[in-house]
Design a protein around this motif. Structure first.
Motif, mmCIF file in Angstrom:
data_model
loop_
_atom_site.group_PDB
_atom_site.id
_atom_site.type_symbol
_atom_site.label_atom_id
_atom_site.label_comp_id
_atom_site.label_asym_id
_atom_site.label_seq_id
_atom_site.Cartn_x
_atom_site.Cartn_y
_atom_site.Cartn_z
ATOM 1 N N LYS A 106 -29.833 -9.943 -3.829
ATOM 2 C CA LYS A 106 -30.215 -11.127 -4.600
ATOM 3 C C LYS A 106 -28.989 -11.839 -5.164
ATOM 4 C CE LYS A 106 -34.850 -9.722 -6.003
ATOM 5 N NZ LYS A 106 -35.704 -9.323 -7.140
ATOM 6 N N HIS A 107 -28.050 -11.058 -5.679
ATOM 7 C CA HIS A 107 -26.823 -11.650 -6.230
ATOM 8 C C HIS A 107 -26.052 -12.383 -5.131
ATOM 9 C CE1 HIS A 107 -23.319 -12.178 -8.753
ATOM 10 N NE2 HIS A 107 -22.571 -11.627 -7.803
ATOM 11 N N SER A 108 -25.967 -11.775 -3.959
ATOM 12 C CA SER A 108 -25.250 -12.402 -2.849
ATOM 13 C C SER A 108 -25.939 -13.684 -2.404
ATOM 14 C CB SER A 108 -25.146 -11.432 -1.674
ATOM 15 O OG SER A 108 -24.374 -10.311 -2.031
ATOM 16 N N LEU A 109 -27.280 -13.682 -2.414
ATOM 17 C CA LEU A 109 -28.007 -14.893 -2.018
ATOM 18 C C LEU A 109 -27.777 -16.025 -3.018
ATOM 19 C CD1 LEU A 109 -31.370 -13.387 -0.735
ATOM 20 C CD2 LEU A 109 -29.555 -14.443 0.624
ATOM 21 N N ASP A 110 -27.614 -15.679 -4.290
ATOM 22 C CA ASP A 110 -27.329 -16.703 -5.291
ATOM 23 C C ASP A 110 -25.961 -17.349 -5.062
ATOM 24 O OD1 ASP A 110 -29.753 -16.277 -6.521
ATOM 25 O OD2 ASP A 110 -28.918 -14.936 -8.067
ATOM 26 N N ASP A 111 -25.012 -16.556 -4.563
ATOM 27 C CA ASP A 111 -23.655 -17.043 -4.310
ATOM 28 C C ASP A 111 -23.402 -17.255 -2.818
ATOM 29 O OD1 ASP A 111 -23.165 -16.828 -7.016
ATOM 30 O OD2 ASP A 111 -22.385 -14.786 -6.847
ATOM 31 N N LEU A 112 -24.414 -17.625 -2.091
ATOM 32 C CA LEU A 112 -24.349 -17.719 -0.629
ATOM 33 C C LEU A 112 -23.236 -18.645 -0.150
ATOM 34 C CD1 LEU A 112 -25.948 -16.524 1.694
ATOM 35 C CD2 LEU A 112 -27.389 -18.545 1.689
ATOM 36 N N GLU A 113 -23.015 -19.743 -0.827
ATOM 37 C CA GLU A 113 -22.019 -20.732 -0.390
ATOM 38 C C GLU A 113 -20.591 -20.237 -0.544
ATOM 39 O OE1 GLU A 113 -23.200 -23.842 -2.929
ATOM 40 O OE2 GLU A 113 -24.993 -24.312 -1.772
ATOM 41 N N ASP A 114 -20.387 -19.227 -1.405
ATOM 42 C CA ASP A 114 -19.032 -18.735 -1.663
ATOM 43 C C ASP A 114 -18.666 -17.508 -0.821
ATOM 44 O OD1 ASP A 114 -18.809 -20.697 -3.633
ATOM 45 O OD2 ASP A 114 -19.612 -19.362 -5.180
ATOM 46 N N LEU A 115 -19.559 -17.054 0.034
ATOM 47 C CA LEU A 115 -19.315 -15.831 0.807
ATOM 48 C C LEU A 115 -18.514 -16.124 2.067
ATOM 49 C CD1 LEU A 115 -22.815 -14.109 0.581
ATOM 50 C CD2 LEU A 115 -20.790 -13.657 -0.800
ATOM 51 N N GLU B 31 -18.714 -11.234 4.838
ATOM 52 C CA GLU B 31 -19.704 -10.949 3.792
ATOM 53 C C GLU B 31 -21.084 -11.459 4.199
ATOM 54 O OE1 GLU B 31 -16.949 -11.035 -0.231
ATOM 55 O OE2 GLU B 31 -17.613 -12.941 0.644
ATOM 56 N N LEU B 32 -21.131 -12.613 4.847
ATOM 57 C CA LEU B 32 -22.412 -13.144 5.326
ATOM 58 C C LEU B 32 -23.023 -12.247 6.394
ATOM 59 C CD1 LEU B 32 -21.598 -16.956 5.497
ATOM 60 C CD2 LEU B 32 -23.290 -15.855 4.013
ATOM 61 N N GLU B 33 -22.180 -11.759 7.312
ATOM 62 C CA GLU B 33 -22.687 -10.856 8.352
ATOM 63 C C GLU B 33 -23.192 -9.546 7.753
ATOM 64 O OE1 GLU B 33 -19.357 -10.639 10.998
ATOM 65 O OE2 GLU B 33 -19.946 -12.455 12.094
ATOM 66 N N LEU B 34 -22.469 -8.992 6.787
ATOM 67 C CA LEU B 34 -22.899 -7.767 6.116
ATOM 68 C C LEU B 34 -24.195 -7.998 5.349
ATOM 69 C CD1 LEU B 34 -22.361 -4.819 5.382
ATOM 70 C CD2 LEU B 34 -20.989 -5.649 3.468
ATOM 71 N N LEU B 35 -24.304 -9.142 4.689
ATOM 72 C CA LEU B 35 -25.525 -9.486 3.959
ATOM 73 C C LEU B 35 -26.710 -9.587 4.908
ATOM 74 C CD1 LEU B 35 -26.977 -10.377 1.355
ATOM 75 C CD2 LEU B 35 -26.229 -12.716 1.865
ATOM 76 N N LYS B 36 -26.513 -10.232 6.067
ATOM 77 C CA LYS B 36 -27.584 -10.369 7.057
ATOM 78 C C LYS B 36 -28.013 -9.001 7.572
ATOM 79 C CE LYS B 36 -28.766 -12.604 11.436
ATOM 80 N NZ LYS B 36 -29.495 -11.473 11.921
ATOM 81 N N GLU B 37 -27.054 -8.153 7.899
ATOM 82 C CA GLU B 37 -27.367 -6.810 8.410
ATOM 83 C C GLU B 37 -28.112 -5.979 7.356
ATOM 84 O OE1 GLU B 37 -24.951 -2.790 9.720
ATOM 85 O OE2 GLU B 37 -23.969 -4.733 9.965
ATOM 86 N N SER B 38 -27.631 -6.017 6.128
ATOM 87 C CA SER B 38 -28.264 -5.260 5.045
ATOM 88 C C SER B 38 -29.687 -5.742 4.791
ATOM 89 C CB SER B 38 -27.450 -5.377 3.758
ATOM 90 O OG SER B 38 -26.160 -4.884 3.940
ATOM 91 N N THR B 39 -29.855 -7.066 4.759
ATOM 92 C CA THR B 39 -31.167 -7.637 4.519
ATOM 93 C C THR B 39 -32.122 -7.278 5.647
ATOM 94 O OG1 THR B 39 -30.107 -9.476 3.371
ATOM 95 C CG2 THR B 39 -32.395 -9.772 3.980
ATOM 96 N N ASP B 40 -31.656 -7.359 6.881
ATOM 97 C CA ASP B 40 -32.488 -6.985 8.030
ATOM 98 C C ASP B 40 -32.930 -5.523 7.935
ATOM 99 O OD1 ASP B 40 -32.341 -9.521 9.124
ATOM 100 O OD2 ASP B 40 -30.781 -9.011 10.581
ATOM 101 N N ASN B 41 -31.997 -4.638 7.559
ATOM 102 C CA ASN B 41 -32.324 -3.208 7.440
ATOM 103 C C ASN B 41 -33.359 -2.958 6.350
ATOM 104 O OD1 ASN B 41 -30.568 -2.510 9.494
ATOM 105 N ND2 ASN B 41 -28.883 -2.036 8.123
ATOM 106 N N VAL B 42 -33.194 -3.611 5.203
ATOM 107 C CA VAL B 42 -34.137 -3.425 4.097
ATOM 108 C C VAL B 42 -35.522 -3.918 4.491
ATOM 109 C CG1 VAL B 42 -34.724 -4.201 1.755
ATOM 110 C CG2 VAL B 42 -32.404 -3.447 2.279
ATOM 111 N N ILE B 43 -35.586 -5.087 5.120
ATOM 112 C CA ILE B 43 -36.873 -5.650 5.518
ATOM 113 C C ILE B 43 -37.521 -4.810 6.613
ATOM 114 C CG2 ILE B 43 -37.967 -7.651 6.628
ATOM 115 C CD1 ILE B 43 -35.952 -9.396 5.054
ATOM 116 N N THR B 44 -36.759 -4.351 7.587
ATOM 117 C CA THR B 44 -37.300 -3.499 8.651
ATOM 118 C C THR B 44 -37.870 -2.208 8.082
ATOM 119 O OG1 THR B 44 -35.724 -4.398 10.242
ATOM 120 C CG2 THR B 44 -36.739 -2.289 10.792
ATOM 121 N N ARG B 45 -37.154 -1.579 7.161
ATOM 122 C CA ARG B 45 -37.626 -0.350 6.529
ATOM 123 C C ARG B 45 -38.924 -0.597 5.753
ATOM 124 N NH1 ARG B 45 -33.633 1.107 2.908
ATOM 125 N NH2 ARG B 45 -32.262 1.267 4.690
#
Length: 106
Positions: free
Chosen positions: A65-74, A78-92
Motif C-alpha cells: 500500500k505504501h509503495s502504491l501511494d508513492d508509485l510515481e517515485d519508484l 522497485e516497480l517490477e518487485l512491487l508487481k511481482e509481490s502484488t501478483d504473489n499476494v493476490i494469487t495466494r
C-alpha cells in the motif's frame, strides 16, 4: 495437572484408587488430563506461529500500500518487485478463497 504428571511418569508408584469406580474415574481423568495438557501446549505453539505469519502478511500488505501511494517515485526495479509481490499476494489469496469455497479438501 497432578494426574497428567503421574500418567506421564515411566515408573510406578503406590497411589491407586481404592474402588473400581475410582479406577474408572481416575483412568478417564488421566487420559482427559493428558489430552488437555498436550492440547494446551500444541495450541499455544500453533497460535504463536500463526500470529507471526499473520503479522508478516500484514507487513507485506502495508508495504505494498505504501509503495502504491508513492508509485510515481519508484524506480524500474522497485516497480517490477512491487508487481511481482502484488501478483504473489493476490494469487495466494485467490487459492485460499477457492479452497474455502470447495470445502478445504474435506
Amino acid at each position: 495437572v497432578w494426574w497428567v504428571l503421574l500418567t506421564m511418569q515411566t515408573h510406578g508408584n503406590d497411589f491407586r484408587p481404592e474402588s473400581w469406580l475410582g479406577s474408572i474415574i481416575g483412568g478417564a481423568w488421566a487420559v482427559f488430563g493428558t489430552f488437555i495438557f498436550w492440547g494446551a501446549i500444541i495450541g499455544s505453539i500453533t497460535y504463536y506461529f500463526m500470529q507471526r505469519r499473520e503479522h508478516t502478511r500484514r507487513e507485506i500488505v502495508k508495504t505494498i500500500k505504501h509503495s502504491l501511494d508513492d508509485l510515481e517515485d519508484l524506480s524500474l526495479e522497485e516497480l517490477e518487485l512491487l508487481k511481482e509481490s502484488t501478483d504473489n499476494v493476490i494469487t495466494r489469496q485467490i487459492q485460499q478463497v477457492k479452497t474455502r469455497a470447495t470445502g478445504g479438501g474435506r
